[in-house]
Design a protein around this motif. Structure first.
Motif, PDB file in Angstrom:
ATOM      1  N   LYS A 161     -71.752  41.057   8.130  1.00  0.00           N
ATOM      2  CA  LYS A 161     -72.115  42.461   8.284  1.00  0.00           C
ATOM      3  C   LYS A 161     -72.802  42.689   9.629  1.00  0.00           C
ATOM      4  CE  LYS A 161     -74.410  46.224   5.851  1.00  0.00           C
ATOM      5  NZ  LYS A 161     -75.176  46.603   4.674  1.00  0.00           N
ATOM      6  N   MET A 164     -70.088  42.511  12.306  1.00  0.00           N
ATOM      7  CA  MET A 164     -69.262  43.721  12.326  1.00  0.00           C
ATOM      8  C   MET A 164     -70.029  44.903  12.923  1.00  0.00           C
ATOM      9  SD  MET A 164     -66.387  42.675  11.348  1.00  0.00           S
ATOM     10  CE  MET A 164     -65.569  44.246  11.333  1.00  0.00           C
ATOM     11  N   ASN A 165     -71.298  45.048  12.575  1.00  0.00           N
ATOM     12  CA  ASN A 165     -72.106  46.132  13.146  1.00  0.00           C
ATOM     13  C   ASN A 165     -72.261  45.971  14.653  1.00  0.00           C
ATOM     14  OD1 ASN A 165     -72.470  47.537  10.760  1.00  0.00           O
ATOM     15  ND2 ASN A 165     -74.410  46.542  10.276  1.00  0.00           N
ATOM     16  N   SER A 166     -72.418  44.735  15.093  1.00  0.00           N
ATOM     17  CA  SER A 166     -72.555  44.476  16.534  1.00  0.00           C
ATOM     18  C   SER A 166     -71.283  44.847  17.278  1.00  0.00           C
ATOM     19  CB  SER A 166     -72.909  43.002  16.776  1.00  0.00           C
ATOM     20  OG  SER A 166     -74.166  42.706  16.235  1.00  0.00           O
ATOM     21  N   ILE A 167     -70.149  44.504  16.723  1.00  0.00           N
ATOM     22  CA  ILE A 167     -68.861  44.847  17.355  1.00  0.00           C
ATOM     23  C   ILE A 167     -68.682  46.357  17.393  1.00  0.00           C
ATOM     24  CG2 ILE A 167     -66.338  44.736  17.033  1.00  0.00           C
ATOM     25  CD1 ILE A 167     -67.559  42.233  18.296  1.00  0.00           C
ATOM     26  N   LYS A 168     -69.038  47.050  16.299  1.00  0.00           N
ATOM     27  CA  LYS A 168     -68.924  48.513  16.277  1.00  0.00           C
ATOM     28  C   LYS A 168     -69.814  49.144  17.344  1.00  0.00           C
ATOM     29  CE  LYS A 168     -67.718  49.070  11.414  1.00  0.00           C
ATOM     30  NZ  LYS A 168     -68.204  49.486  10.090  1.00  0.00           N
ATOM     31  N   LYS A 169     -71.020  48.669  17.486  1.00  0.00           N
ATOM     32  CA  LYS A 169     -71.934  49.188  18.513  1.00  0.00           C
ATOM     33  C   LYS A 169     -71.369  48.939  19.906  1.00  0.00           C
ATOM     34  CE  LYS A 169     -76.248  48.692  15.926  1.00  0.00           C
ATOM     35  NZ  LYS A 169     -77.502  47.943  15.814  1.00  0.00           N
ATOM     36  N   TYR A 170     -70.822  47.739  20.108  1.00  0.00           N
ATOM     37  CA  TYR A 170     -70.233  47.389  21.398  1.00  0.00           C
ATOM     38  C   TYR A 170     -69.062  48.320  21.720  1.00  0.00           C
ATOM     39  CZ  TYR A 170     -67.516  44.872  24.886  1.00  0.00           C
ATOM     40  OH  TYR A 170     -66.794  44.550  25.998  1.00  0.00           O
ATOM     41  N   GLU A 171     -68.164  48.499  20.749  1.00  0.00           N
ATOM     42  CA  GLU A 171     -67.010  49.366  20.976  1.00  0.00           C
ATOM     43  C   GLU A 171     -67.444  50.801  21.263  1.00  0.00           C
ATOM     44  OE1 GLU A 171     -64.570  48.797  17.524  1.00  0.00           O
ATOM     45  OE2 GLU A 171     -63.536  47.086  18.421  1.00  0.00           O
ATOM     46  N   SER A 172     -68.407  51.284  20.518  1.00  0.00           N
ATOM     47  CA  SER A 172     -68.916  52.647  20.729  1.00  0.00           C
ATOM     48  C   SER A 172     -69.517  52.791  22.118  1.00  0.00           C
ATOM     49  CB  SER A 172     -69.936  52.976  19.640  1.00  0.00           C
ATOM     50  OG  SER A 172     -70.431  54.250  19.807  1.00  0.00           O
ATOM     51  N   GLU A 175     -66.738  52.650  24.818  1.00  0.00           N
ATOM     52  CA  GLU A 175     -65.957  53.902  24.802  1.00  0.00           C
ATOM     53  C   GLU A 175     -66.735  55.004  25.500  1.00  0.00           C
ATOM     54  OE1 GLU A 175     -64.797  54.876  20.813  1.00  0.00           O
ATOM     55  OE2 GLU A 175     -63.588  53.056  20.617  1.00  0.00           O
TER      56      GLU A 175
END
Length: 179
Positions: A161, A164-172, A175
């Motif tokens: 978890k 996954m949260n770290s990857i989401k923050k990175y992608e955001s 972007e």
């Protein structure tokens, strides 16, 4: 807390109004004869700390204090008032390590959970803090680790978890750079 730190807690270490607990001693589960030798120093200098308590824990402690107070009234001078322990037998005496471990095992069994060491509560707390977004530094200080590297080595890789949260923050973040 470590099991020895929790077992050494006295009511005077807890501020229910401020929702804090001071961790400053550890219990020697070998129970030496001399009363003053029961409690020793914490594992390291960082292990002495003040912890913020959740509302749920404060409510549970208030209930537990009422139970303890009833025991004190009933047992009067047979109660070990001098120890003033939070975790104790009905008469205020120390809880042996085996009793603590056995009680934890019974709780897990009743809840139909697998057998785990009591120290797993400490690990679970750390992982949940990290999954909730706490920083590694905060977790290090809360656990009383001697350095952040200890905390990072044990917990950085432990949760999908968190990953996954770290990857989401990175992608955001990346972007937002392109906009």
């Amino acid at each position: 807390m470590r099991k020895g730190e929790a077992a050494a807690l006295k009511w005077s270490d807890i501020e229910l109004k401020n929702k804090t607990v001071v961790v400053k001693k550890t219990l020697d589960f070998d129970f030496p004869e001399a009363h003053e030798e029961l409690f020793g120093d914490t594992k390291n200098d960082n292990s002495e700390r003040i912890l913020q308590l959740s509302n749920t824990v404060v409510a549970d402690l208030k209930h537990h204090m009422n139970v303890i107070d009833q025991n004190k009234l009933i047992l009067n001078e047979m109660y070990r008032h001098d120890l003033n322990l939070v975790m104790c037998r009905t008469d205020g005496r120390l809880i042996p390590k085996s009793t603590l471990f056995n009680a934890f095992s019974r709780i897990l069994k009743r809840a139909k959970l697998p057998s785990l060491p009591i120290h797993s509560l400490r690990h679970t707390h750390a992982v949940l803090l990290l999954e909730a977004g706490a920083t590694m530094k905060y977790v290090q200080e809360r656990l009383g680790h001697g350095g952040i590297q200890i905390t990072a080595d044990v917990y950085a890789h432990i949760s999908k978890k968190i990953e996954m949260n770290s990857i989401k923050k990175y992608e955001s973040f990346t972007e937002s750079l392109l906009q």
